[in-house]
Design a protein around this motif. Structure first.
Motif, PDB file in Angstrom:
ATOM      1  N   GLY A  25     -22.459 -18.378  13.976  1.00  0.00           N
ATOM      2  CA  GLY A  25     -21.131 -18.439  13.396  1.00  0.00           C
ATOM      3  C   GLY A  25     -20.591 -17.120  12.882  1.00  0.00           C
ATOM      4  N   TYR A  26     -21.267 -16.018  13.198  1.00  0.00           N
ATOM      5  CA  TYR A  26     -20.782 -14.710  12.778  1.00  0.00           C
ATOM      6  C   TYR A  26     -19.844 -14.148  13.848  1.00  0.00           C
ATOM      7  N   ALA A  27     -18.779 -13.491  13.409  1.00  0.00           N
ATOM      8  CA  ALA A  27     -17.827 -12.902  14.343  1.00  0.00           C
ATOM      9  C   ALA A  27     -18.480 -11.754  15.113  1.00  0.00           C
ATOM     10  N   VAL A  28     -18.123 -11.637  16.379  1.00  0.00           N
ATOM     11  CA  VAL A  28     -18.630 -10.565  17.237  1.00  0.00           C
ATOM     12  C   VAL A  28     -17.435  -9.697  17.629  1.00  0.00           C
ATOM     13  N   CYS A  29     -17.533  -8.396  17.357  1.00  0.00           N
ATOM     14  CA  CYS A  29     -16.442  -7.482  17.669  1.00  0.00           C
ATOM     15  C   CYS A  29     -16.196  -7.471  19.180  1.00  0.00           C
ATOM     16  N   PRO A  30     -14.932  -7.642  19.596  1.00  0.00           N
ATOM     17  CA  PRO A  30     -14.635  -7.635  21.033  1.00  0.00           C
ATOM     18  C   PRO A  30     -14.724  -6.246  21.666  1.00  0.00           C
ATOM     19  N   VAL A  31     -14.796  -5.187  20.858  1.00  0.00           N
ATOM     20  CA  VAL A  31     -14.850  -3.823  21.398  1.00  0.00           C
ATOM     21  C   VAL A  31     -16.280  -3.307  21.465  1.00  0.00           C
ATOM     22  N   CYS A  32     -17.015  -3.377  20.327  1.00  0.00           N
ATOM     23  CA  CYS A  32     -18.354  -2.764  20.292  1.00  0.00           C
ATOM     24  C   CYS A  32     -19.489  -3.788  20.198  1.00  0.00           C
ATOM     25  N   SER A  33     -19.167  -5.059  20.160  1.00  0.00           N
ATOM     26  CA  SER A  33     -20.151  -6.166  20.087  1.00  0.00           C
ATOM     27  C   SER A  33     -20.918  -6.221  18.782  1.00  0.00           C
ATOM     28  N   TYR A  34     -20.422  -5.556  17.726  1.00  0.00           N
ATOM     29  CA  TYR A  34     -21.053  -5.639  16.410  1.00  0.00           C
ATOM     30  C   TYR A  34     -20.970  -7.071  15.902  1.00  0.00           C
ATOM     31  N   SER A  35     -22.058  -7.560  15.336  1.00  0.00           N
ATOM     32  CA  SER A  35     -22.074  -8.882  14.742  1.00  0.00           C
ATOM     33  C   SER A  35     -22.691  -8.779  13.360  1.00  0.00           C
ATOM     34  N   GLY A  36     -21.939  -9.144  12.355  1.00  0.00           N
ATOM     35  CA  GLY A  36     -22.428  -9.088  10.974  1.00  0.00           C
ATOM     36  C   GLY A  36     -23.356 -10.244  10.706  1.00  0.00           C
ATOM     37  N   GLY A  37     -24.091 -10.143   9.641  1.00  0.00           N
ATOM     38  CA  GLY A  37     -25.004 -11.196   9.258  1.00  0.00           C
ATOM     39  C   GLY A  37     -25.426 -10.976   7.823  1.00  0.00           C
ATOM     40  N   PRO A  38     -26.287 -11.795   7.340  1.00  0.00           N
ATOM     41  CA  PRO A  38     -26.759 -11.612   5.958  1.00  0.00           C
ATOM     42  C   PRO A  38     -27.466 -10.260   5.810  1.00  0.00           C
ATOM     43  N   ILE A  39     -27.222  -9.632   4.700  1.00  0.00           N
ATOM     44  CA  ILE A  39     -27.827  -8.333   4.430  1.00  0.00           C
ATOM     45  C   ILE A  39     -29.209  -8.554   3.832  1.00  0.00           C
ATOM     46  N   ALA A  40     -30.221  -7.967   4.447  1.00  0.00           N
ATOM     47  CA  ALA A  40     -31.585  -8.092   3.935  1.00  0.00           C
ATOM     48  C   ALA A  40     -31.755  -7.154   2.753  1.00  0.00           C
ATOM     49  N   THR A  41     -32.378  -7.658   1.714  1.00  0.00           N
ATOM     50  CA  THR A  41     -32.635  -6.818   0.557  1.00  0.00           C
ATOM     51  C   THR A  41     -34.116  -6.866   0.230  1.00  0.00           C
ATOM     52  N   ASP A  42     -34.646  -5.752  -0.223  1.00  0.00           N
ATOM     53  CA  ASP A  42     -36.034  -5.691  -0.655  1.00  0.00           C
ATOM     54  C   ASP A  42     -36.069  -5.793  -2.161  1.00  0.00           C
TER      55      ASP A  42
END
Length: 47
Positions: free
Chosen positions: A29-46
C-alpha cells in the motif's frame, strides 16, 4: 463551483510531484514514484 484541493504525491528521492490518483501502489500500500520507482515504507530505527 467549489474547488477542493487534490492530494499529491511528492517523491523525496527525485522531487517529482504527481496527483496521488495517478501514482501506482505496491502490495503493502505504499506509493511508488512513477519516475524513479522510489517506494516509501516504515523507517527502521535502532533503539
Amino acid at each position: 463551483m467549489s474547488t477542493e484541493p487534490t492530494s499529491t504525491f511528492d517523491c523525496p528521492n527525485c522531487d517529482t510531484t504527481a496527483p496521488s490518483t495517478s501514482v501506482p501502489y505496491d502490495t503493502l500500500g505504499y506509493a511508488v514514484c512513477p519516475v524513479c520507482s522510489y517506494s516509501g515504507g516504515p523507517i527502521a530505527t535502532d533503539d
